[in-house]
Design an enzyme around this catalytic site. Structure first.
Site, PDB file in Angstrom:
ATOM      1  N   THR A 158      19.925 -85.527  31.101  1.00  0.00           N
ATOM      2  CA  THR A 158      19.614 -86.330  32.283  1.00  0.00           C
ATOM      3  C   THR A 158      20.241 -87.714  32.258  1.00  0.00           C
ATOM      4  O   THR A 158      20.694 -88.196  31.234  1.00  0.00           O
ATOM      5  CB  THR A 158      18.070 -86.456  32.439  1.00  0.00           C
ATOM      6  OG1 THR A 158      17.517 -85.182  32.346  1.00  0.00           O
ATOM      7  CG2 THR A 158      17.640 -87.087  33.727  1.00  0.00           C
ATOM      8  N   GLU A 165      18.932 -80.724  33.566  1.00  0.00           N
ATOM      9  CA  GLU A 165      17.972 -80.355  32.520  1.00  0.00           C
ATOM     10  C   GLU A 165      18.586 -80.562  31.137  1.00  0.00           C
ATOM     11  O   GLU A 165      18.804 -81.688  30.758  1.00  0.00           O
ATOM     12  CB  GLU A 165      17.444 -78.926  32.691  1.00  0.00           C
ATOM     13  CG  GLU A 165      15.979 -78.740  32.295  1.00  0.00           C
ATOM     14  CD  GLU A 165      15.582 -79.152  30.880  1.00  0.00           C
ATOM     15  OE1 GLU A 165      15.089 -80.285  30.741  1.00  0.00           O
ATOM     16  OE2 GLU A 165      15.731 -78.363  29.946  1.00  0.00           O
ATOM     17  N   GLU A 205      17.186 -75.852  35.133  1.00  0.00           N
ATOM     18  CA  GLU A 205      15.904 -76.526  35.390  1.00  0.00           C
ATOM     19  C   GLU A 205      14.715 -75.569  35.370  1.00  0.00           C
ATOM     20  O   GLU A 205      13.583 -75.989  35.112  1.00  0.00           O
ATOM     21  CB  GLU A 205      15.965 -77.250  36.743  1.00  0.00           C
ATOM     22  CG  GLU A 205      15.220 -78.559  36.752  1.00  0.00           C
ATOM     23  CD  GLU A 205      15.937 -79.633  35.948  1.00  0.00           C
ATOM     24  OE1 GLU A 205      15.272 -80.268  35.122  1.00  0.00           O
ATOM     25  OE2 GLU A 205      17.157 -79.842  36.137  1.00  0.00           O
ATOM     26  N   SER A 256       8.372 -81.745  36.380  1.00  0.00           N
ATOM     27  CA  SER A 256       9.313 -82.662  35.742  1.00  0.00           C
ATOM     28  C   SER A 256       8.542 -83.789  35.078  1.00  0.00           C
ATOM     29  O   SER A 256       7.361 -84.003  35.353  1.00  0.00           O
ATOM     30  CB  SER A 256      10.250 -83.233  36.801  1.00  0.00           C
ATOM     31  OG  SER A 256      10.989 -84.309  36.276  1.00  0.00           O
ATOM     32  N   GLY A 288      15.316 -88.223  29.157  1.00  0.00           N
ATOM     33  CA  GLY A 288      14.654 -87.952  27.871  1.00  0.00           C
ATOM     34  C   GLY A 288      13.574 -86.895  27.917  1.00  0.00           C
ATOM     35  O   GLY A 288      12.649 -86.937  27.102  1.00  0.00           O
TER      36      GLY A 288
HETATM   37  N1  GLU Z   1      14.314 -81.512  32.994  1.00  0.00           N
HETATM   38  C1  GLU Z   1      13.613 -82.678  32.569  1.00  0.00           C
HETATM   39  C2  GLU Z   1      12.575 -83.094  33.560  1.00  0.00           C
HETATM   40  O1  GLU Z   1      12.712 -82.860  34.700  1.00  0.00           O
HETATM   41  C3  GLU Z   1      14.536 -83.812  32.397  1.00  0.00           C
HETATM   42  C4  GLU Z   1      15.410 -83.559  31.275  1.00  0.00           C
HETATM   43  C5  GLU Z   1      15.708 -84.771  30.518  1.00  0.00           C
HETATM   44  O2  GLU Z   1      15.507 -85.875  30.914  1.00  0.00           O
HETATM   45  O3  GLU Z   1      16.171 -84.631  29.438  1.00  0.00           O
HETATM   46  O4  GLU Z   1      11.617 -83.680  33.187  1.00  0.00           O
END
Ligand code: GLU
Length: 603
Positions: free
Chosen positions: A414, A434, A453, A480, A501
């Site tokens: 991200t 993701e 995702e 998320s 993160g």
């Molecule tokens: N897929 C994660 C989310 O939507 C984000 C992935 C990331 O920040 O590493 O929370």
């Protein structure tokens, strides 16, 4: 710029003169070319991203009279080129916007949606009845959700921008054509993904030329993505959601472009997905009202479901507000931070998903509920993790804990950007595919990676006998943790911050807010400070630099495990007299890039 915005342009010119006249003498006469620095102070607008090219593009848009939304979309499109493993038009995200004109905060939910054919057991192997191993689920067509990023850009520009989508995509297309210099982060992200990327002809052709990741210092071009951006600029988003690009996306999902001779070995079968043209055609962004909590006199706005960002950050702040952190020792304040975070995560895991009713979300963010949760915190002894979720039922007063529920955490990739313009508009935007590298599949001939995702859904129920709010379902959006956050003071922007993160997003945003609002740090200090994350797991994960805090916290009963770097935040603080303080990471992810249109000398 479209003609219908001529009036806006005249206004821009007038305001530019006004703000230039008001700027102090030390502002340079012409905006200098920005260098990659993590902190910048000045006037005329500000941009903070993880990447110099994206920040430059955003600043150029602001300099030419565009507003924060124009600049944010142009910068995000550039990140799709230079940070393609973190974000791009194959993914989704959450866009939070403060409109100076309305003095209101708005959001766009551009989260990826599940295909209508996706059922609750999508990630359970029919042959064994067991969930797929994570890498098997991730590198599959099943993992890809209907992308929402492009629809987000279009919606944001239509509602609040002055540029059209074509204008916003043009600088990014130029970067994709002309190329950019590969840095060690870009190279490492490819080598870490080489086994997955090597399975697909389209991905290895682009990112493993000659079988290897491109060397740091070489120029990397992505002409297919430049062409895709230009095609969208010309034909509009219809080509992506209903036209030729839609057909290519569906083909990639249903028939993954597996190489005849893969590079390296992959231990899992590559499973196709079921996304159909109709899934792309029916995709719509949503525009829910933001979450809001008040904290120490500030108003903190965030993203509601399907993100848990607004709930978990907001609930933890409400819990922390029951205690004056500035009156505690540093260890005492960090103890409160870790405990509040664990409690908020327990509630997130139990109650938050795409279908969480809004009244339940409001209960989770209520002061009554926060008091009930806060009274569980013992200043002298850490709670045993995992802690149980509470009862956000509107009847508060007790201090009871139910049965613990298992922890749920996710992976990390991200990107995040923060933009503000001279009129006082602010964008905080987190976007993703993701995992770093998404599902590993570049759409052949189109130059962008698809997301994974859907693996943000829980593969099997996680809440024991209680319902799991985050199981897959048709058209559903996975929960998320993204937490783009805008803080207002007396109705005016005070601070905007966000980070990537995975589920550590929540704790990183929370920690930055606590560092800034309670512990006396400046925004750059708050961003740079060592991070620790407690997501209702037995051990707190801490960065190496967090080590000096550990003995004191261990004495209170916390246990620690080492973590690699956590997050890659960006933020902007709004100083007095129209000055901006833009902050990015000094070190994490190779350092980010902060810039302002008119830097103040010496900043
Ligand atoms: N897929 C994660 C989310 O939507 C984000 C992935 C990331 O920040 O590493 O929370």
């Amino acid at each position: 710029m479209r003609l219908r915005h001529r009036r806006a342009l005249v206004l821009i010119a007038v305001t530019t003169l006004a703000s230039t006249a008001a700027a102090p003498v030390q502002a340079s006469p012409r905006p200098p070319t920005p260098e990659k620095v993590p902190v910048a102070t000045g006037y005329g607008g500000a941009v903070a991203t993880v990447d110099l090219d994206a920040t430059k593009v955003g600043l150029e848009v602001l300099r030419k009279g565009g507003n924060a939304v124009d600049a944010a979309v142009a910068a995000a499109a550039t990140l799709g080129v230079t940070e393609p493993f973190s974000a791009g038009i194959g993914g989704g995200g959450f866009f939070v916007y403060y409109s100076a004109k309305d003095r209101r905060v708005y959001t766009i939910d551009g989260r990826e949606a599940a295909p209508m054919t996706m059922g609750e057991t999508a990630f359970v192997d029919p042959a064994t009845g067991l969930p797929y191993a994570f890498p098997e689920a991730r590198v599959s067509g099943i993992a890809a959700g209907v992308p929402g990023t492009l629809a987000t850009w279009e919606k944001a520009l239509r509602k609040w921008g002055t540029a059209d989508l074509g204008d916003a995509l043009r600088p990014a297309a130029k970067v994709a054509d002309r190329g950019f210099t590969v840095d060690s982060t870009f190279r490492t992200q490819i080598s870490d993904n080489a086994a997955a990327f090597g399975q697909f002809s389209s991905t290895s052709e682009l990112y493993l030329p000659g079988g290897l990741p491109p060397e740091a210092g070489t120029v990397f071009r992505n002409p297919d993505l430049a062409d895709t951006y230009r095609l969208i600029a010309k034909q509009g988003t219809g080509v992506f959601y209903r036209g030729a690009v839609a057909r290519d996306i569906v083909d990639t999902v249903q028939h993954p472009p597996v190489a005849d001779v893969p590079i390296g070995t992959w231990a899992y079968p590559i499973r196709p997905g079921t996304m159909a043209l109709s899934d792309l055609a029916r995709y719509q962004v949503r525009t829910p009202s933001p979450t809001r909590v008040s904290y120490r006199g500030y108003d903190v706005y965030g993203m509601p479901t399907p993100s848990s960002g607004g709930q978990a950050v907001g609930e933890a702040l409400n819990i922390l507000e029951q205690t004056d952190l500035s009156a505690l020792t540093r260890t005492g304040a960090l103890h409160q931070y870790l405990e509040a975070s664990a409690l908020a995560f327990a509630d997130r895991n139990r109650f938050v998903g795409d279908n969480t009713p809004r009244p339940l979300l409001e209960q989770l963010l209520s002061d009554g509920f926060a008091k009930e949760r806060a009274c569980l915190i013992n200043p002298a002894q850490a709670l045993v993790k995992p802690v149980a979720p509470g009862e956000p039922d509107g009847a508060y007063g007790g201090c009871a804990a139910g049965a613990p529920s298992p922890a749920v955490t996710e992976g990390q990739s991200t990107t995040n950007l923060t933009v503000a313009d001279r009129w006082g508009n602010v964008v905080e935007y987190t976007l993703t595919i993701e995992q770093t590298g998404g599902n590993g599949m570049v759409v052949p001939g189109r130059g962008f990676l698809l997301n994974n995702e859907m693996t943000d859904f829980n593969f099997t129920p996680t809440q024991g006998s209680a319902a799991d709010p985050n199981l897959p379902g048709p058209g559903k959006r996975p929960r998320s943790s993204m937490a783009p956050t805008i803080v207002l003071a007396d109705g005016r922007p005070f601070l905007a911050v966000g980070t990537p993160g995975g589920s550590t997003i929540i704790t990183t945003v929370l920690q930055i807010l606590v560092n800034r609002l309670d512990l006396g740090m400046t925004l750059p200090e708050a961003v740079a400070a060592a991070r620790a994350t407690q997501r209702n797991t037995a051990a707190v994960l801490g960065e190496a630099e967090f080590a000096p805090e550990i003995p004191g916290l261990t004495a209170l009963g916390h246990t620690f495990a080492a973590s690699p770097e956590i997050g890659a935040a960006t933020g902007i603080e709004f100083l007095s007299h129209g000055r901006f303080l833009a902050a990015a990471e000094p070190v994490r992810r190779g350092g980010g890039s902060a810039g302002v249109v008119w830097p103040v000398a010496g900043s």
